[in-house]
Scaffold this motif. Structure first.
Motif, short mmCIF file in Angstrom:
data_model
loop_
_atom_site.label_atom_id
_atom_site.label_comp_id
_atom_site.label_asym_id
_atom_site.label_seq_id
_atom_site.Cartn_x
_atom_site.Cartn_y
_atom_site.Cartn_z
N HIS A 63 0.84 -1.22 0.00
CA HIS A 63 0.00 0.00 0.00
C HIS A 63 0.86 1.25 0.00
O HIS A 63 0.55 2.22 -0.70
CB HIS A 63 -0.95 -0.01 1.21
N ILE A 90 4.12 0.11 -9.83
CA ILE A 90 2.76 -0.17 -9.34
C ILE A 90 2.41 -1.63 -9.61
O ILE A 90 1.91 -2.35 -8.73
CB ILE A 90 1.72 0.75 -10.03
N LYS A 104 2.37 -17.36 2.07
CA LYS A 104 1.51 -17.43 3.26
C LYS A 104 0.61 -18.66 3.19
O LYS A 104 0.41 -19.36 4.20
CB LYS A 104 0.66 -16.15 3.33
N ASN A 105 0.08 -18.93 2.00
CA ASN A 105 -0.82 -20.08 1.86
C ASN A 105 -0.09 -21.40 2.09
O ASN A 105 -0.68 -22.35 2.60
CB ASN A 105 -1.49 -20.07 0.48
N ARG A 108 0.25 -21.69 5.85
CA ARG A 108 -1.02 -22.06 6.48
C ARG A 108 -1.27 -23.56 6.47
O ARG A 108 -2.01 -24.08 7.29
CB ARG A 108 -2.17 -21.40 5.73
N ARG A 109 -0.73 -24.23 5.46
CA ARG A 109 -0.99 -25.67 5.35
C ARG A 109 -0.04 -26.49 6.21
O ARG A 109 -0.24 -27.70 6.36
CB ARG A 109 -0.88 -26.11 3.89
N VAL B 87 -5.41 4.91 -12.62
CA VAL B 87 -4.57 3.91 -11.95
C VAL B 87 -5.40 2.66 -11.62
O VAL B 87 -4.94 1.53 -11.80
CB VAL B 87 -3.92 4.49 -10.68
N ILE B 90 -5.69 0.50 -14.66
CA ILE B 90 -4.49 -0.31 -14.91
C ILE B 90 -4.54 -1.59 -14.08
O ILE B 90 -4.29 -2.69 -14.57
CB ILE B 90 -3.21 0.49 -14.58
N LYS B 91 -4.90 -1.44 -12.82
CA LYS B 91 -4.92 -2.60 -11.93
C LYS B 91 -6.08 -3.55 -12.26
O LYS B 91 -5.92 -4.77 -12.21
CB LYS B 91 -5.00 -2.13 -10.47
N LEU B 95 -6.03 -7.51 -13.26
CA LEU B 95 -6.81 -8.51 -12.52
C LEU B 95 -7.75 -9.29 -13.45
O LEU B 95 -7.91 -10.51 -13.31
CB LEU B 95 -7.63 -7.83 -11.41
N ARG B 98 -5.88 -11.81 -15.49
CA ARG B 98 -5.56 -12.99 -14.68
C ARG B 98 -6.80 -13.83 -14.43
O ARG B 98 -6.74 -15.06 -14.42
CB ARG B 98 -4.93 -12.54 -13.35
N ARG B 198 -10.71 -19.03 -7.10
CA ARG B 198 -9.80 -17.90 -7.35
C ARG B 198 -10.45 -16.82 -8.22
O ARG B 198 -10.13 -15.64 -8.08
CB ARG B 198 -8.51 -18.39 -8.02
N ASN B 205 -11.16 -8.76 -5.34
CA ASN B 205 -10.06 -7.80 -5.46
C ASN B 205 -10.45 -6.62 -6.36
O ASN B 205 -10.11 -5.46 -6.08
CB ASN B 205 -8.81 -8.48 -6.04
N TYR B 212 -11.69 1.83 -4.20
CA TYR B 212 -10.53 2.73 -4.16
C TYR B 212 -10.69 3.86 -5.17
O TYR B 212 -10.46 5.04 -4.86
CB TYR B 212 -9.25 1.94 -4.43
N GLN B 218 -7.51 3.31 0.44
CA GLN B 218 -6.97 1.97 0.21
C GLN B 218 -7.81 0.99 1.01
O GLN B 218 -8.01 1.18 2.20
CB GLN B 218 -5.51 1.88 0.65
N PRO B 219 -8.31 -0.05 0.36
CA PRO B 219 -9.11 -1.01 1.10
C PRO B 219 -8.24 -1.81 2.08
O PRO B 219 -7.05 -2.00 1.82
CB PRO B 219 -9.63 -1.94 0.00
N THR B 221 -7.21 -4.94 2.54
CA THR B 221 -7.30 -6.08 1.63
C THR B 221 -7.94 -7.26 2.35
O THR B 221 -7.46 -7.70 3.38
CB THR B 221 -5.90 -6.47 1.11
N ASP B 223 -8.95 -10.92 3.21
CA ASP B 223 -8.17 -12.13 3.10
C ASP B 223 -8.95 -13.16 2.30
O ASP B 223 -9.75 -13.92 2.82
CB ASP B 223 -7.86 -12.67 4.50
N ASP B 225 -7.80 -15.62 0.57
CA ASP B 225 -7.17 -16.92 0.36
C ASP B 225 -7.50 -17.91 1.46
O ASP B 225 -6.61 -18.38 2.15
CB ASP B 225 -5.66 -16.76 0.25
N GLU B 227 -7.87 -21.11 2.93
CA GLU B 227 -7.21 -22.31 2.41
C GLU B 227 -7.65 -23.56 3.13
O GLU B 227 -6.90 -24.51 3.24
CB GLU B 227 -5.69 -22.16 2.51
#
Lengths: 231, 231
Positions: A63, A90, A104-105, A108-109, B87, B90-91, B95, B98, B198, B205, B212, B218-219, B221, B223, B225, B227
């Motif tokens: 951030h 960025i 991190k994942n 966690r396992r 900005v 761009i992000k 995302l 992906r 995912r 995300n 934002y 800024q959020p 973030t 979590d 993931d 698992e």
């Protein structure tokens, strides 16, 4: 000292500070990757929890780096080459934050795994994490040095991680078939392998960013998502 | 028409064009997600290959959107709110690119699956893909409308996808234990479930990006993931 020179110098300092944050993120993501696998080897739950907790610091760095980059764009209105470097920062920051999430994942396992590592899977996991961690270290160094050629060698090394991942998956599937009682454990190891493979992919994506920042050419995005699953 | 007005108007047109590219990417990523699961249901290898091939178009859109955003920053030097929107674009573009990769990865596994879907796993996969696809559609709409509140509801819905993913994993592990002969097939289905999970994470995300872009905060973030792997 005239005003113009002063302005340029402050700008350079801001770019340096931004680069330092990216380097710090890269270093932490690399350590988290290799440390998570060491914690797995020793079934060290305490260390694993520390890696999970430390991910918050990487998120905070992300951030800060992003805010710094946006501020540079807003206040300095950098042109051409400089703008490309800031935009690449960025994107690298976002990629490194995500890379650290994979580590991190893995951490966690760790406490879910109670079985011995089946047939050479430890050697493979260890080699995968060393290679992926080294790719991260090398790609952030290439970024700091503005070395597009060094970044390119990182892209090539992703095949090593992918090949190891294929071998790991094949061994774990065989193990599952022979030992149905440890299927869920082996599935955890399979996902851990997948996480490391994704870390290698992120290093590759970062390497492409470095090339973009240096050359201004959009990379042909390499197809990192090799999804073979030995059957 | 004075020059200032002309300039502002061209700037607005550029922002609109950028937003349209992001919307197009979101729409394509959403369709790829639900289509990949439909192809899986019908074991339609041809359709699956078409989804894999169409991912190149999404990659091309991503590069165009990013280039357009960087050009806007370079040529227009937008301040504060406008800069934040560019900005965020761009992000979001990164995302969405992906996200579409996950759909491609599902499509790639289609021809590996030859077994019948074990115990209700089809229903779960179908529900997961509908929900994740709808999250993507809704989050890009929230982006286009600049609706931070609508984006927030998308964040909350990620729990639905995560819960379904946990149920799917538990059922597949049980199936593996009972039917060691189809372990590698079930592992493919497990990875397909992970890919959809995912996709839900990416929608989350993106929702944070929308917040934002609208609020400038800024959020925290989320979590995403989670698992857990039912054992």
């Amino acid at each position: 000292m005239n005003t113009a020179k002063h302005t340029v110098s402050a700008f350079d300092e801001e770019l340096d500070a931004l680069r330092d944050m990216i380097l710090e993120m890269g270093s932490r993501a690399s350590s988290a990757t290799t440390d998570a696998i060491k914690a797995l080897n020793k079934r060290d739950s305490e260390k694993a929890r520390a890696i999970v907790a430390a991910d918050r610091d990487i998120d905070a760095l992300h951030h800060r780096a992003e805010t710094a980059a946006v501020n540079i764009i807003a206040l300095r209105a950098p042109m051409a080459d400089d703008l490309r470097v800031v935009v690449a920062a960025i994107k690298m920051s976002a990629l490194l934050e995500r890379t650290a999430d994979y580590a991190k994942n893995i951490a966690r396992r760790v406490e879910r795994i109670t079985i011995e590592f089946p047939d050479k899977t430890w050697d493979i996991l260890s080699e995968m994490s060393s290679e992926a961690g080294a790719m991260l270290t090398d790609v952030v160094r290439a970024y700091a040095e503005g070395n597009a050629a060094a970044a390119e060698t990182v892209v090539e090394r992703d095949d090593i991680v992918d090949d190891l991942h294929d071998r790991l998956t094949a061994k774990l599937l065989k193990h599952m078939i022979k030992h149905p009682d440890s299927i869920s454990q082996a599935a955890h190891l399979m996902f851990i392998g997948k996480h490391i493979e994704r870390i290698g992919d992120q290093a590759t994506n970062i390497a492409e960013m470095v090339a973009y920042a240096e050359t201004g050419e959009q990379p042909d995005t390499r197809d990192t998502d090799r999804e073979s699953l030995a059957a």
